[in-house]
Write a protein that holds these residues in place. Structure first.
Motif, PDB file in Angstrom:
ATOM      1  N   ALA A 299       1.281 -15.326 -17.598  1.00  0.00           N
ATOM      2  CA  ALA A 299       1.454 -16.727 -17.192  1.00  0.00           C
ATOM      3  C   ALA A 299       2.759 -17.307 -17.728  1.00  0.00           C
ATOM      4  CB  ALA A 299       0.279 -17.556 -17.671  1.00  0.00           C
ATOM      5  N   THR A 300       3.095 -16.978 -18.971  1.00  0.00           N
ATOM      6  CA  THR A 300       4.332 -17.528 -19.549  1.00  0.00           C
ATOM      7  C   THR A 300       5.571 -16.890 -18.923  1.00  0.00           C
ATOM      8  OG1 THR A 300       4.157 -15.967 -21.405  1.00  0.00           O
ATOM      9  CG2 THR A 300       3.284 -18.181 -21.739  1.00  0.00           C
ATOM     10  N   ARG A 301       5.432 -15.676 -18.366  1.00  0.00           N
ATOM     11  CA  ARG A 301       6.563 -15.086 -17.636  1.00  0.00           C
ATOM     12  C   ARG A 301       6.833 -15.873 -16.361  1.00  0.00           C
ATOM     13  NH1 ARG A 301       4.201 -10.121 -19.275  1.00  0.00           N
ATOM     14  NH2 ARG A 301       3.187  -9.835 -17.240  1.00  0.00           N
ATOM     15  N   LEU A 302       5.794 -16.395 -15.733  1.00  0.00           N
ATOM     16  CA  LEU A 302       5.979 -17.205 -14.537  1.00  0.00           C
ATOM     17  C   LEU A 302       6.410 -18.625 -14.884  1.00  0.00           C
ATOM     18  CD1 LEU A 302       2.998 -16.331 -12.130  1.00  0.00           C
ATOM     19  CD2 LEU A 302       5.394 -15.692 -11.892  1.00  0.00           C
ATOM     20  N   PHE A 303       5.754 -19.207 -15.893  1.00  0.00           N
ATOM     21  CA  PHE A 303       6.008 -20.606 -16.281  1.00  0.00           C
ATOM     22  C   PHE A 303       6.246 -20.656 -17.789  1.00  0.00           C
ATOM     23  CE2 PHE A 303       3.619 -21.114 -12.331  1.00  0.00           C
ATOM     24  CZ  PHE A 303       4.376 -22.073 -11.669  1.00  0.00           C
ATOM     25  N   PRO A 304       7.494 -20.569 -18.224  1.00  0.00           N
ATOM     26  CA  PRO A 304       7.782 -20.534 -19.662  1.00  0.00           C
ATOM     27  C   PRO A 304       7.226 -21.722 -20.445  1.00  0.00           C
ATOM     28  CG  PRO A 304       9.714 -19.863 -18.407  1.00  0.00           C
ATOM     29  CD  PRO A 304       8.712 -20.349 -17.403  1.00  0.00           C
ATOM     30  N   PHE A 305       7.075 -22.894 -19.815  1.00  0.00           N
ATOM     31  CA  PHE A 305       6.585 -24.065 -20.555  1.00  0.00           C
ATOM     32  C   PHE A 305       5.163 -23.843 -21.089  1.00  0.00           C
ATOM     33  CE2 PHE A 305       4.563 -25.119 -16.503  1.00  0.00           C
ATOM     34  CZ  PHE A 305       3.378 -25.740 -16.886  1.00  0.00           C
ATOM     35  N   LEU A 306       4.433 -22.906 -20.501  1.00  0.00           N
ATOM     36  CA  LEU A 306       3.059 -22.659 -20.942  1.00  0.00           C
ATOM     37  C   LEU A 306       3.002 -22.056 -22.344  1.00  0.00           C
ATOM     38  CD1 LEU A 306       1.452 -21.297 -17.649  1.00  0.00           C
ATOM     39  CD2 LEU A 306       0.898 -23.448 -18.801  1.00  0.00           C
ATOM     40  N   ALA A 307       4.111 -21.514 -22.818  1.00  0.00           N
ATOM     41  CA  ALA A 307       4.127 -20.952 -24.177  1.00  0.00           C
ATOM     42  C   ALA A 307       3.830 -22.019 -25.226  1.00  0.00           C
ATOM     43  CB  ALA A 307       5.482 -20.296 -24.457  1.00  0.00           C
ATOM     44  N   ASP A 308       4.099 -23.275 -24.901  1.00  0.00           N
ATOM     45  CA  ASP A 308       3.864 -24.374 -25.847  1.00  0.00           C
ATOM     46  C   ASP A 308       2.593 -25.165 -25.535  1.00  0.00           C
ATOM     47  OD1 ASP A 308       6.293 -23.829 -27.221  1.00  0.00           O
ATOM     48  OD2 ASP A 308       7.391 -24.881 -25.633  1.00  0.00           O
ATOM     49  N   VAL A 309       1.775 -24.645 -24.630  1.00  0.00           N
ATOM     50  CA  VAL A 309       0.548 -25.338 -24.219  1.00  0.00           C
ATOM     51  C   VAL A 309      -0.652 -24.649 -24.845  1.00  0.00           C
ATOM     52  CG1 VAL A 309      -0.926 -25.838 -22.224  1.00  0.00           C
ATOM     53  CG2 VAL A 309       1.547 -26.162 -22.063  1.00  0.00           C
ATOM     54  N   ARG A 310      -1.611 -25.429 -25.288  1.00  0.00           N
ATOM     55  CA  ARG A 310      -2.800 -24.862 -25.929  1.00  0.00           C
ATOM     56  C   ARG A 310      -3.812 -24.380 -24.881  1.00  0.00           C
ATOM     57  NH1 ARG A 310      -4.703 -29.629 -29.712  1.00  0.00           N
ATOM     58  NH2 ARG A 310      -4.031 -30.727 -27.822  1.00  0.00           N
ATOM     59  N   ALA A 311      -4.339 -23.186 -25.108  1.00  0.00           N
ATOM     60  CA  ALA A 311      -5.483 -22.711 -24.323  1.00  0.00           C
ATOM     61  C   ALA A 311      -6.747 -23.241 -24.985  1.00  0.00           C
ATOM     62  CB  ALA A 311      -5.501 -21.190 -24.272  1.00  0.00           C
ATOM     63  N   MET A 312      -7.540 -23.997 -24.235  1.00  0.00           N
ATOM     64  CA  MET A 312      -8.725 -24.635 -24.809  1.00  0.00           C
ATOM     65  C   MET A 312      -9.946 -23.717 -24.812  1.00  0.00           C
ATOM     66  SD  MET A 312      -7.497 -27.509 -25.661  1.00  0.00           S
ATOM     67  CE  MET A 312      -8.919 -28.550 -26.016  1.00  0.00           C
ATOM     68  N   ARG A 313     -10.042 -22.883 -23.787  1.00  0.00           N
ATOM     69  CA  ARG A 313     -11.199 -21.996 -23.722  1.00  0.00           C
ATOM     70  C   ARG A 313     -10.917 -20.874 -22.730  1.00  0.00           C
ATOM     71  NH1 ARG A 313     -14.885 -23.079 -19.337  1.00  0.00           N
ATOM     72  NH2 ARG A 313     -14.121 -24.758 -17.990  1.00  0.00           N
ATOM     73  N   THR A 314     -11.799 -19.910 -22.710  1.00  0.00           N
ATOM     74  CA  THR A 314     -11.754 -18.851 -21.723  1.00  0.00           C
ATOM     75  C   THR A 314     -13.166 -18.625 -21.212  1.00  0.00           C
ATOM     76  OG1 THR A 314     -11.082 -16.556 -21.301  1.00  0.00           O
ATOM     77  CG2 THR A 314     -12.046 -17.015 -23.436  1.00  0.00           C
TER      78      THR A 314
END
Length: 387
Positions: A299-314
């Motif tokens: 996901a971060t390879r497609l959208f680098p901004f996601l590297a700074d976003v928290r994953a809340m759950r899976t």
């Protein structure tokens, strides 16, 4: 032996496909009962992302079913109150390639789809940012699919069941398919009593093989596990369903091993959903750190901004996988009165409406909108049963 009929048809399974079967059968004039061992959308539907896709389907029976289903979803969404209730978003899909050879393969795939009636728009590398401003810059190009859409699957299943006005019986396990002396269906036995009907629809998803077995027939439905990552709520920064070109190959793969390819999309509620992983591990519900790490990295390879976003759950679910990647839809010639609507793998949400309409048409002896031969439930000899 005479018995009082409970209804015209019993639908086993209250997921998205069962809900659609109930809706269209009811609208065709049939008295329908839906039965499920759990709640509405308690299985694969509740673990889905709600994708209504044509972009990942090659020309053939599944694509024809997807195009039919897409038209029916749009019709339902246009009904007063219904589309808003299940968060229908005709937002389109964007498939991107990071290498020249990947883009060439994607363009060949899209050309075949165009010939089959899909709206597929080639997007040059310098135009990608006009579709997705936050996309990684190092992309060779892509294809935009305006016909791709999304719903909130749990809401959609619940609202379709409600709109069907079918009798809904949850927390009730089907233990037997009742059959008469002539072998024809007479209803189902549950742990809380019998339901008598001349037709039974097996819409049990990943457990469709088990329900078929209760009627004495073989249907090789296998679970294919997948994880989804859910981020914290965000302003809309991902406009389309965006995925890498290798996702299509993973969908069509027969491998039992772990496969991941990045699939990223925003939702009406704010969180970004990140998939997609596939592996055949039976009904193992244990958490897989390697799978989730691969999802995050893709996901971060497609959208680098996601590297700074928290994953809340899976969360995880099991796709009802069939050996030839086509669902079983229609009457079972081995058991009169038994109909199947299962085995859609990861496409059940999107293909549900078309499946429901086809089932309703066969239940009422009408000519179905599509040729059901490729979906025949008896196309698998018993020797093919997977280990």
């Amino acid at each position: 032996m005479s018995m009082r009929l409970t209804c015209d048809v019993v639908v086993v399974g209250a997921g998205m496909v069962g809900a659609a079967c109930a809706l269209y059968a009811s609208r065709a004039g049939l008295d329908v009962t839906v039965v499920d061992r759990g709640p509405v959308a308690g299985g694969t539907t509740g673990a889905g992302e709600g994708n209504l896709l044509v972009s990942d389907k090659e020309p053939g029976p599944e694509l024809e079913l997807a195009l039919l289903s897409g038209r029916l979803w749009a019709e339902l969404a246009a009904e007063p109150g219904l589309g808003a209730a299940f968060e229908y978003e005709p937002k389109g899909g964007l498939v991107v390639a990071s290498a020249p050879e990947g883009l060439a393969a994607l363009e060949r795939f899209a050309a075949g789809q165009r010939a089959a009636g899909v709206d597929a728009v080639s997007v040059a590398a310098d135009q990608l940012r006009s579709y997705e401003p936050h996309l990684a810059p190092a992309m060779e190009g892509g294809v935009h699919y305006p016909q791709d859409a999304q719903v909130m699957p749990t809401l959609a299943a619940a609202h379709l069941v409600r709109a069907s006005r079918a009798r809904l019986l949850t927390d009730r396990t089907v233990t037997e398919v009742l059959r008469g002396a002539d072998g024809a269906v007479r209803g189902v036995r549950t742990d809380r009593g019998d339901l008598h009907a001349p037709a039974v629809v097996n819409a049990a998803g990943t457990w469709g093989g088990e329900v078929a077995g209760l009627a004495g027939v073989h249907l090789p439905v296998l679970p294919r596990r997948g994880f989804v990552l859910v981020t914290e709520p965000l302003p809309r920064r991902v406009r389309h369903k965006v995925y890498a070109a290798d996702y299509v190959a993973d969908v069509a793969s027969d491998s039992a091993a772990l496969q991941t390819s990045p699939v990223v999309e925003g939702t009406a509620a704010g969180p970004v959903l990140i998939g997609a992983s596939r592996e055949r591990v039976g009904f193992d519900r244990s958490f897989s750190l390697p799978a989730v790490r691969e999802l995050a990295a893709g996901a971060t390879r497609l959208f680098p901004f996601l590297a700074d976003v928290r994953a809340m759950r899976t969360y995880l679910g099991f796709r009802p996988y069939m050996p030839d990647h086509l669902p079983a839809i229609g009457p079972d010639p081995r058991v009169p009165g038994l109909f199947h609507a299962c085995g859609h793998e990861g496409a059940g949400i999107g293909l549900a409406t078309g499946t429901g309409q086809l089932i309703a048409q066969t239940l009422t002896a009408k000519t179905p909108d599509l040729d059901l031969t490729p979906f025949r439930p008896d196309r698998f000899p018993r020797a093919e049963e997977a280990s």
